[in-house]
Structures are given as C-alpha cells and as structure tokens.
Design an enzyme around this catalytic site. Sequence first.
Site, mmCIF file in Angstrom:
data_model
loop_
_atom_site.group_PDB
_atom_site.id
_atom_site.type_symbol
_atom_site.label_atom_id
_atom_site.label_comp_id
_atom_site.label_asym_id
_atom_site.label_seq_id
_atom_site.Cartn_x
_atom_site.Cartn_y
_atom_site.Cartn_z
ATOM 1 N N GLY A 155 2.125 -13.242 1.544
ATOM 2 C CA GLY A 155 3.020 -13.680 1.014
ATOM 3 C C GLY A 155 4.099 -12.706 1.307
ATOM 4 O O GLY A 155 5.148 -12.276 1.857
ATOM 5 N N HIS A 156 4.042 -11.495 0.523
ATOM 6 C CA HIS A 156 5.020 -10.287 0.327
ATOM 7 C C HIS A 156 5.156 -9.537 1.852
ATOM 8 O O HIS A 156 5.853 -8.313 1.880
ATOM 9 C CB HIS A 156 4.306 -9.494 -0.393
ATOM 10 C CG HIS A 156 4.667 -9.510 -1.829
ATOM 11 N ND1 HIS A 156 3.087 -10.252 -2.706
ATOM 12 C CD2 HIS A 156 5.205 -10.267 -3.044
ATOM 13 C CE1 HIS A 156 3.192 -10.434 -4.218
ATOM 14 N NE2 HIS A 156 4.454 -9.937 -4.381
#
Length: 282
Positions: A36-37
């Site tokens: 996600g990051h």
Amino acid sequence: MFRERTVSELRDRLREWRKAGERIALVPTMGNLHAGHMALVTRARELARRVVVTIFVNPTQFGPGEDYSSYPRTLDRDAAMLERAGADLLFIPAVEEIYPSGLSDGTVVEVPVVSDGLCGAARPRHFRGVATVVAKLFNCVQPDVALFGEKDYQQLLVIRKMVRDLLVPLEIVAVPTVREPDGLALSSRNAYLTPEQRERAPLLYRTLVEGRERIRAGERDYAELESWARRELEGAGFQPDYWEVRAAADLGVPGEGERRLAILGAACLGRARLIDNILFDL
Ligand code: PAF
C-alpha cells in the site's frame, strides 16, 4: 537515496532540488512499509521529479493504552524497499526534532467536524495528532504534492480540510486502497492477526461490498443495514466499533439526493483494529 535525520539537513538537501526547479512529492508514513505504501511511492514518482518519504511513528496520534510502543519498527527493511522503489530521500526524525516544545506543550492543529465521529469517536485525540504532525511535515518538506491512501479515508478528508483551511500551497493526491487477493486491505496492523484470525479478517471488506450492492439495489434503511453488518461481524468474533453509511464528500449523514457514498467500518479482531471503507456512486 539520501537519509536525513534533522530538519536542518533535510532543508539543505531540498534547497538544492528546489533551486534546480525540481518538483517534490511527499509520502508521509509511520514505516513498516507494505505494498500500500509502495503504491504511494510509485504514484509519487509519476507526479514529481523528487520523492521524499518520511518514517515517523507519531506519538501524539496514539491514545493511552494504544500500540505506540509496540508499533512495528522495521527501518532497515523499509529503507531497502524505498531504495528499490526509487525514492530520493528518506526523512527519519527523532521525536524531539518534530516536537521541540515537548509532546504536551506544543502548538496543535485541530480540524473540526470531519474529525468527529467514526475513528474520531473511538480515538478522541487521534486526528489532532495526525493533523499536527502532517502540518509539521508539510512545513519541513514544503512539497508540491503529498500522497495519502484512501484506506484511511477520514484521515484523508481531515488532511484535505486542513490544507484548504490553512491555505497550504500544495496538492493532495489520494491513492486507492491496496488489497490482498481475498479483499483484506493492507495494513501494518494486520501483523497482529493470528493465522486463524487472518482467515476471518476479509469479512470486514465483504460486508462493505455487500452493503454497497444492497444500496445500489435500492435499500435505503441505512440503520437496518448497519445493524445487519454489526451482527455479521459479531457473529464471526469481531468487536465492531462502527460500520456506517456516510456522504463521501464530507462524511456527513447522507441526504436523500446524495450521489456519492462511503461505507466505513472499523472492528477489532483479537489485538488488531481493522479499518476499511468502500466509496461508490449511485
Ligand atoms: O497514515 C499514516 O501512516 C499516518 O497517520 C501519517 C499520515 C503518516 C501521520 O503520522
């Protein structure tokens, strides 16, 4: 990739880039990076010549008894991931660097209304801590654009409102939630799930999808829908905190003609507090 630990070193580095007319993107994180990051970093690289990532586990956004001290800190692994992804600078300040007046006597940023309810109700000072640290990081980096994940949708709206109200000269870009193949939203806190809880965890997202489909099929008794979702979650051993249908624009209670909706849910499963949401048009 450069690594800086102090605000003054960070500013020296950024000055060179700004002098060269390079556009700067900021990706603020608390570390323990996952895909996600990395989606934020990838998007940042498309939007700017230079990508600055911050890793700072911000004490003021954790409440008493929450997981500040046990929050996973995995700096070497995170730095290697960022290096591979092409980030230009990693800023890893100490707490004293970001809070020069200490944790209780410093200036704070409050973002009214949108911080109330949902996660703000369960975690009373959480969004004040988030808005305060993000404002500080914006002032440290002075980016042209900053990126945030839609998974923390209330946080995203808090930050958008802060930027609007304080006339901060930058663009906020939202990046869609990254999910496991079974639908579970990626989160550093998923690491707290036992293998057996991990099997059950995607139910939160499944209730959001089913809620969306029922609303699209014409269901308008949101209170009834919310009780159904709570029962589903409780039946599977979750402790639901909230599961609510809201207006996507400002998280207000949706009026009759509301076209864009959000369903937001938060529930504890064992030690993990899972949050997720789904955004959709009618
Ligand atoms: O979403 C997060 O990881 C944090 O809330 C943020 C935005 C980095 C502020 O500490």
